[in-house]
Scaffold this motif. Sequence first.
Motif, PDB file in Angstrom:
ATOM      1  N   GLN A 170       0.804  -1.223   0.000  1.00  0.00           N
ATOM      2  CA  GLN A 170       0.000   0.000   0.000  1.00  0.00           C
ATOM      3  C   GLN A 170       0.839   1.276   0.000  1.00  0.00           C
ATOM      4  O   GLN A 170       0.565   2.198  -0.760  1.00  0.00           O
ATOM      5  N   ALA A 171       1.843   1.388   0.848  1.00  0.00           N
ATOM      6  CA  ALA A 171       2.620   2.629   0.954  1.00  0.00           C
ATOM      7  C   ALA A 171       3.233   2.994  -0.396  1.00  0.00           C
ATOM      8  O   ALA A 171       4.013   2.241  -0.956  1.00  0.00           O
ATOM      9  N   GLY A 172       2.858   4.158  -0.914  1.00  0.00           N
ATOM     10  CA  GLY A 172       3.405   4.626  -2.180  1.00  0.00           C
ATOM     11  C   GLY A 172       2.680   4.134  -3.418  1.00  0.00           C
ATOM     12  O   GLY A 172       3.094   4.441  -4.534  1.00  0.00           O
ATOM     13  N   VAL A 173       1.567   3.409  -3.235  1.00  0.00           N
ATOM     14  CA  VAL A 173       0.860   2.877  -4.414  1.00  0.00           C
ATOM     15  C   VAL A 173       0.310   4.002  -5.289  1.00  0.00           C
ATOM     16  O   VAL A 173       0.155   3.832  -6.506  1.00  0.00           O
ATOM     17  N   GLY A 174       0.028   5.157  -4.683  1.00  0.00           N
ATOM     18  CA  GLY A 174      -0.485   6.273  -5.468  1.00  0.00           C
ATOM     19  C   GLY A 174       0.461   6.678  -6.579  1.00  0.00           C
ATOM     20  O   GLY A 174       0.036   7.011  -7.691  1.00  0.00           O
ATOM     21  N   PHE A 175       1.775   6.634  -6.307  1.00  0.00           N
ATOM     22  CA  PHE A 175       2.757   6.977  -7.332  1.00  0.00           C
ATOM     23  C   PHE A 175       2.692   5.995  -8.498  1.00  0.00           C
ATOM     24  O   PHE A 175       2.789   6.376  -9.664  1.00  0.00           O
ATOM     25  N   VAL A 176       2.544   4.716  -8.177  1.00  0.00           N
ATOM     26  CA  VAL A 176       2.513   3.683  -9.218  1.00  0.00           C
ATOM     27  C   VAL A 176       1.244   3.823 -10.052  1.00  0.00           C
ATOM     28  O   VAL A 176       1.271   3.680 -11.282  1.00  0.00           O
ATOM     29  N   LEU A 177       0.124   4.097  -9.400  1.00  0.00           N
ATOM     30  CA  LEU A 177      -1.132   4.272 -10.120  1.00  0.00           C
ATOM     31  C   LEU A 177      -1.100   5.519 -11.006  1.00  0.00           C
ATOM     32  O   LEU A 177      -1.584   5.497 -12.143  1.00  0.00           O
ATOM     33  N   ILE A 178      -0.532   6.598 -10.513  1.00  0.00           N
ATOM     34  CA  ILE A 178      -0.425   7.806 -11.336  1.00  0.00           C
ATOM     35  C   ILE A 178       0.448   7.546 -12.557  1.00  0.00           C
ATOM     36  O   ILE A 178       0.163   8.015 -13.663  1.00  0.00           O
ATOM     37  N   ALA A 179       1.522   6.779 -12.357  1.00  0.00           N
ATOM     38  CA  ALA A 179       2.384   6.441 -13.493  1.00  0.00           C
ATOM     39  C   ALA A 179       1.607   5.677 -14.557  1.00  0.00           C
ATOM     40  O   ALA A 179       1.800   5.888 -15.756  1.00  0.00           O
ATOM     41  N   ALA A 180       0.721   4.783 -14.121  1.00  0.00           N
ATOM     42  CA  ALA A 180      -0.079   4.002 -15.076  1.00  0.00           C
ATOM     43  C   ALA A 180      -1.167   4.855 -15.716  1.00  0.00           C
ATOM     44  O   ALA A 180      -1.379   4.807 -16.935  1.00  0.00           O
ATOM     45  N   LEU A 181      -1.862   5.640 -14.911  1.00  0.00           N
ATOM     46  CA  LEU A 181      -3.011   6.405 -15.410  1.00  0.00           C
ATOM     47  C   LEU A 181      -2.586   7.642 -16.213  1.00  0.00           C
ATOM     48  O   LEU A 181      -3.177   7.940 -17.252  1.00  0.00           O
ATOM     49  N   ALA A 182      -1.575   8.358 -15.723  1.00  0.00           N
ATOM     50  CA  ALA A 182      -1.102   9.548 -16.440  1.00  0.00           C
ATOM     51  C   ALA A 182      -0.044   9.188 -17.474  1.00  0.00           C
ATOM     52  O   ALA A 182       0.013   9.783 -18.547  1.00  0.00           O
ATOM     53  N   GLY A 183       0.779   8.178 -17.148  1.00  0.00           N
ATOM     54  CA  GLY A 183       1.875   7.809 -18.047  1.00  0.00           C
ATOM     55  C   GLY A 183       1.418   7.060 -19.279  1.00  0.00           C
ATOM     56  O   GLY A 183       1.779   7.424 -20.399  1.00  0.00           O
ATOM     57  N   THR A 184       0.619   6.018 -19.095  1.00  0.00           N
ATOM     58  CA  THR A 184       0.197   5.217 -20.252  1.00  0.00           C
ATOM     59  C   THR A 184      -1.133   5.679 -20.839  1.00  0.00           C
ATOM     60  O   THR A 184      -1.318   5.665 -22.052  1.00  0.00           O
ATOM     61  N   LEU A 185      -2.073   6.114 -19.976  1.00  0.00           N
ATOM     62  CA  LEU A 185      -3.401   6.506 -20.464  1.00  0.00           C
ATOM     63  C   LEU A 185      -3.528   8.018 -20.660  1.00  0.00           C
ATOM     64  O   LEU A 185      -4.501   8.469 -21.253  1.00  0.00           O
ATOM     65  N   TYR A 201      -4.051  10.658 -18.601  1.00  0.00           N
ATOM     66  CA  TYR A 201      -4.980  11.499 -17.857  1.00  0.00           C
ATOM     67  C   TYR A 201      -4.211  12.647 -17.206  1.00  0.00           C
ATOM     68  O   TYR A 201      -3.063  12.473 -16.779  1.00  0.00           O
ATOM     69  N   ASP A 202      -4.855  13.828 -17.106  1.00  0.00           N
ATOM     70  CA  ASP A 202      -4.227  14.914 -16.359  1.00  0.00           C
ATOM     71  C   ASP A 202      -4.200  14.542 -14.880  1.00  0.00           C
ATOM     72  O   ASP A 202      -4.880  13.607 -14.452  1.00  0.00           O
ATOM     73  N   LEU A 203      -3.416  15.262 -14.090  1.00  0.00           N
ATOM     74  CA  LEU A 203      -3.173  14.848 -12.713  1.00  0.00           C
ATOM     75  C   LEU A 203      -4.433  14.851 -11.843  1.00  0.00           C
ATOM     76  O   LEU A 203      -4.558  14.022 -10.948  1.00  0.00           O
ATOM     77  N   VAL A 204      -5.359  15.763 -12.091  1.00  0.00           N
ATOM     78  CA  VAL A 204      -6.583  15.779 -11.284  1.00  0.00           C
ATOM     79  C   VAL A 204      -7.421  14.532 -11.558  1.00  0.00           C
ATOM     80  O   VAL A 204      -7.838  13.825 -10.637  1.00  0.00           O
ATOM     81  N   ARG A 205      -7.648  14.236 -12.843  1.00  0.00           N
ATOM     82  CA  ARG A 205      -8.443  13.052 -13.186  1.00  0.00           C
ATOM     83  C   ARG A 205      -7.684  11.759 -12.880  1.00  0.00           C
ATOM     84  O   ARG A 205      -8.293  10.746 -12.523  1.00  0.00           O
ATOM     85  N   ALA A 206      -6.368  11.801 -13.019  1.00  0.00           N
ATOM     86  CA  ALA A 206      -5.568  10.625 -12.647  1.00  0.00           C
ATOM     87  C   ALA A 206      -5.693  10.362 -11.149  1.00  0.00           C
ATOM     88  O   ALA A 206      -5.821   9.208 -10.720  1.00  0.00           O
ATOM     89  N   ASN A 207      -5.692  11.428 -10.349  1.00  0.00           N
ATOM     90  CA  ASN A 207      -5.865  11.261  -8.906  1.00  0.00           C
ATOM     91  C   ASN A 207      -7.245  10.712  -8.576  1.00  0.00           C
ATOM     92  O   ASN A 207      -7.397   9.881  -7.672  1.00  0.00           O
ATOM     93  N   ALA A 208      -8.267  11.176  -9.296  1.00  0.00           N
ATOM     94  CA  ALA A 208      -9.631  10.682  -9.059  1.00  0.00           C
ATOM     95  C   ALA A 208      -9.718   9.182  -9.343  1.00  0.00           C
ATOM     96  O   ALA A 208     -10.226   8.400  -8.529  1.00  0.00           O
ATOM     97  N   LEU A 209      -9.219   8.772 -10.512  1.00  0.00           N
ATOM     98  CA  LEU A 209      -9.248   7.349 -10.876  1.00  0.00           C
ATOM     99  C   LEU A 209      -8.320   6.535  -9.976  1.00  0.00           C
ATOM    100  O   LEU A 209      -8.613   5.377  -9.656  1.00  0.00           O
ATOM    101  N   LYS A 210      -7.208   7.147  -9.575  1.00  0.00           N
ATOM    102  CA  LYS A 210      -6.287   6.486  -8.637  1.00  0.00           C
ATOM    103  C   LYS A 210      -7.008   6.107  -7.356  1.00  0.00           C
ATOM    104  O   LYS A 210      -6.851   4.992  -6.838  1.00  0.00           O
ATOM    105  N   MET A 211      -7.808   7.026  -6.830  1.00  0.00           N
ATOM    106  CA  MET A 211      -8.515   6.754  -5.587  1.00  0.00           C
ATOM    107  C   MET A 211      -9.590   5.694  -5.773  1.00  0.00           C
ATOM    108  O   MET A 211      -9.851   4.891  -4.870  1.00  0.00           O
ATOM    109  N   LEU A 212     -10.220   5.660  -6.957  1.00  0.00           N
ATOM    110  CA  LEU A 212     -11.200   4.611  -7.225  1.00  0.00           C
ATOM    111  C   LEU A 212     -10.529   3.242  -7.284  1.00  0.00           C
ATOM    112  O   LEU A 212     -11.007   2.267  -6.686  1.00  0.00           O
ATOM    113  N   CYS A 213      -9.404   3.163  -8.002  1.00  0.00           N
ATOM    114  CA  CYS A 213      -8.656   1.904  -8.048  1.00  0.00           C
ATOM    115  C   CYS A 213      -8.205   1.491  -6.653  1.00  0.00           C
ATOM    116  O   CYS A 213      -8.299   0.313  -6.276  1.00  0.00           O
ATOM    117  N   THR A 214      -7.715   2.465  -5.899  1.00  0.00           N
ATOM    118  CA  THR A 214      -7.266   2.188  -4.533  1.00  0.00           C
ATOM    119  C   THR A 214      -8.401   1.628  -3.691  1.00  0.00           C
ATOM    120  O   THR A 214      -8.215   0.666  -2.926  1.00  0.00           O
TER     121      THR A 214
END
Length: 252
Positions: free
Chosen positions: A156-171, A173-186
């Motif tokens: 769990q610790a630091g998973v937000g960074f990994v999710l942002i890398a996947a959501l913003a890096g590959t897909l 998404y801008d950081l606000v929407r990446a954070n929103a989807l990150k929290m849903l995945c989390t």
Amino acid sequence: MDITLLHVCLLLITGFLAGIINTLAGGGSNLTLPALMIMGMPAEVANATNRVGVAMQAVTAVSGFKRHGKMDSDDIIPILIPSVIGGLIGAAAAAYMPTEYIKPVLLGTMLTMAAVMLVKPSLIAPEPGTLVNKVRDTPSSWWGLGIAGFYGGFIQAGVGFVLIAALAGTLRYDLVRANALKMLCTLVFTVVALGVFITEGLVMWVPGLILAFGTMFGAHIAVNMAIKAQPATLKWFLFIMTLCGCIAALMF
């Protein structure tokens, strides 16, 4: 376990800070895990109990981002599938693997993210107006989201960074929407992981719920901050939290 007033204050304060950090970037569990272990919990129990706060902060954040119209919904199921599969495998690994594996995984993840932020920050902070990719058209996103799910289920610790890398890096998404989807995945893979930990009898509910109260309040504040913040501000906050994650991983 006897819970003192000092313990309650410690959990509420670290939970509040973690709720803000996790919603805007990641790494809040670097505060809450040590707080739980200071109370005398073994590492595996602290790791499991921490998920109660993580799940409740995610509920608060998802609700807030959705209320502000920042939760993209047309590709949610394809995003969640690899995350959930990875989360289930990661939680099973955390329940049965020796705890000495936690620090190398945490440190390796934080160092990798710090390197990415230094070498190519645009990879996880797309320019405004960048077109979003669909999961079906981006096979690499399956690997990224699956790895993020596994990592989130495992530690769990630091998973937000990994999710942002996947959501913003590959897909892209801008950081606000990446954070929103990150929290849903989390939320989704944390619930899966929590089910595994509950089955194994590793969750301590009273401290977990006290922690959750703090994280929910922090997440509520952070959503409003994310909506109002400039993209550059979010990018710098993400970078600073990545460096803090590296330091925490070294001290964990």
